[in-house]
Enzyme design. Sequence first.
Site, PDB file in Angstrom:
ATOM      1  N   ASP A 228      37.675  39.575  29.335  1.00  0.00           N
ATOM      2  CA  ASP A 228      37.822  38.459  30.271  1.00  0.00           C
ATOM      3  C   ASP A 228      36.438  37.798  30.363  1.00  0.00           C
ATOM      4  O   ASP A 228      35.420  38.399  29.997  1.00  0.00           O
ATOM      5  CB  ASP A 228      38.317  38.926  31.639  1.00  0.00           C
ATOM      6  CG  ASP A 228      38.932  37.765  32.427  1.00  0.00           C
ATOM      7  OD1 ASP A 228      38.646  36.596  32.087  1.00  0.00           O
ATOM      8  OD2 ASP A 228      39.691  38.010  33.379  1.00  0.00           O
TER       9      ASP A 228
HETATM   10  C1  BGC Z   1      40.429  34.693  34.192  1.00  0.00           C
HETATM   11  C2  BGC Z   1      41.204  34.701  32.886  1.00  0.00           C
HETATM   12  C3  BGC Z   1      40.929  33.419  32.133  1.00  0.00           C
HETATM   13  C4  BGC Z   1      39.447  33.306  31.901  1.00  0.00           C
HETATM   14  C5  BGC Z   1      39.049  32.064  31.148  1.00  0.00           C
HETATM   15  C6  BGC Z   1      38.963  34.386  33.997  1.00  0.00           C
HETATM   16  O1  BGC Z   1      38.335  34.155  35.214  1.00  0.00           O
HETATM   17  O2  BGC Z   1      40.554  35.949  34.829  1.00  0.00           O
HETATM   18  O3  BGC Z   1      42.577  34.830  33.157  1.00  0.00           O
HETATM   19  O4  BGC Z   1      41.654  33.430  30.949  1.00  0.00           O
HETATM   20  O5  BGC Z   1      38.776  33.270  33.153  1.00  0.00           O
HETATM   21  O6  BGC Z   1      39.225  30.939  31.939  1.00  0.00           O
END
Ligand code: BGC
Length: 756
Positions: A228
């Site tokens: 993530d």
């Molecule tokens: C989220 C993810 C997301 C990523 C990119 C993170 O804060 O938890 O679900 O895909 O950011 O935006």
Amino acid sequence: MANIPLDALSLEQKASLLTGGGFWSTTAIPEAGIDAIVLSDGPHGVRRQMHGTDHLGLHHSEPATCFPPAVAVGSSWSEDVAAKIGTALAREARALGVDVLLGPGVNIKRSPLAGRNFEYFSEDPLLSGVLATAYVRALQAGGVGASVKHFAANDQETDRMVVSADIDERTLREIHLSAFERVVTDAGPATVMCSYNKINGVPASEHHRLLTDVLRTEWGYTGAVISDWGAVRSRPAALNAGLDLSMPGPGHYATQALVDAVRAGHVTEATVERAVARVLALVDAAGHDAAAPDLDAHHELARELAAECAVLLKNTRGTLPLERPSSLLVVGEFATTPRYQGGGSSHVNATRVDVPLEFIQAHAAARGAAVTYARGFATDDQGEEAALREAAVRAAAGAGAVVVFAGNPEAEESEGFDRQRLELPASQVRLIREVAAVAARTVVVLANGGVVSLEDWHDDVDAILEGFLLGQGSGAAIADLLFGQANPSGRLAETIPLRLKDTPTYLSFPGEQGHVRYSEGVMVGYRHYETVDAPVRYPFGHGLSYTAYDIAGLRVQVDGPAEASLTVTVRNTGSRAGKYVVQVYVATQAGPVRRPERTLAAFTKIHLEPGQEKEVRLGLDRRAFAYWDVPLSRWVVADGTYVVQVGENASAVLLERSVHLDGDGIAPPLSLQSNVGDWLAHPVAGPRLRARMAPLMAQGGPELDDDSDEMRMVASMPMNQILNLTGGALDGDWLVSLTNTCPSADTTEEEGNVHS
Ligand code: BGC
């Protein structure tokens, strides 16, 4: 780029490939012919940012269709809906130059308050896993990689980046890993995204058991594990655990840390190369031959699919559909400014948004009915509350029917924080009650990302249509449903409780002092309510229709020691075409663990014309009956009775049949520390021990199989104590030999427990 020999790359180049080259891209090495690919959110629309970048949904992104978010897709119970979204998303992603779409999210709705519940499918892992599988297959068939997230146990937003989800092994396997396992094994997603949180104290990004032993060794995953955004703390530790690509980039510091770790011998070059090979495979799979998608057609699709997702919760006095309303009053800010998606990284810049009021006006005009509108409440300025409410109530007194659009304000449902309460804002509750008191008929249409309490107003109104968040076509879809142009066929993928206090995670969510203890165990959602027989407002699986169905003729066939199949006939007995969700549950107490009252084991959604009848056949594989056995560290189907139930929902069983399954023939392992009861219950050791012990039991004392207090006391003692008490009459060596000759776990499944 094809088949770059890894030894043509320097260590620095290889390390650089394992961290993003930009916020949304991998690292390119032009001199080696290696391109970068683009990853973007996801999951229900493409959030392609060309300029300002962020992972919180703050900056601009290119226009894209906002399809129904996962909360809605979960309520559709339809693989077809999930697949159509996947196919359309692939077209839009490719046209926007996106190679990997960051979704779907398959975390479990442990608590109704979790801030990202709108991005997740269900409280049930089978429903989540099956729908996500359909989505991933369709997305990837369209040439775009998926990223199944957030692996694992990212079930809350409070402290999401640091909290340790403390979960026992059976709960992890049966509830929190199960949907991931299904998608990974059935759809082969291009990437799996690790979560921010810790699991039993170990950060997901550094969790070797999870990222390597379970994901790769047990489930056979061959794609790339990505982080993530910002989830990697130590690049070398994450790589050693099995994390291939750390996002976002650029990551000069992380790359250097990796190079240093290799030189210091903390990471092997072979480990680096394995991860590089997976990243290059991802890059290789990318392609951009995209034709521009037909965004008008996608908007129509978004509208059509949204209508399959809404759940008709209540409909009394034939209130819906509004076939011939004399006059109609529409109340509520969401009728003019609809809520159709949640906040955060999934926020899509919709190509257009259907306004419910306009579509209601069009339907009403076609029927010659007048529509008036009153705002009723404001989501921003509470100063106007009384005046807005009073105006709406005055108008309601003269209207034939009133439709109130209520729901959670946008600012209350987002990634990054959890909800504070289950109730609608007090101003809306008061408005609904006062309108319902004077209106001839009151319909409430809800917009919310997670379930809301219906208490205090449920009994005052005639009908409730739960729209959740339906994407950009929600306005038209809701109007179609209200006027009977579409027939509701959604079913709850999440229980609506009576009170927050009744929810199984009430005492543990969202945890304290850095830990959230999953004390409810496997009893999540309906598993809890059904097992303790607690009343709820609406059970999992509930949903009404404008037609009626008859379900009959359940036949269950045992197809093997741990498998069965069933057939059941469904007939549309009403006068409208509709879709019916066949829900199959299994109820059992087989095996040595506490089983939920019933568990969803299979489902399908079928279309039926009026009067039409269809026979549905569903298979129940071994997982429909299995539990996770902690000592054996594997899935086990126990010998026993299994009741196959067809339910109208999780708490209303329509038909059931009992079958006996022999199961896996696995006996629990015995040792001298096992208690006498376990020894006696053992299929091989038990009879032999009985024969040996019977003559030793004192004259006039308890019989081995009786239910006396003495025998219960003996049964709970470890065998080694009995050994001492019998003063040598029972032979220890003989007992040990008995443990060795027992049938035990099939050792071909090399599985272990996901502890640190
Ligand atoms: C989220 C993810 C997301 C990523 C990119 C993170 O804060 O938890 O679900 O895909 O950011 O935006």
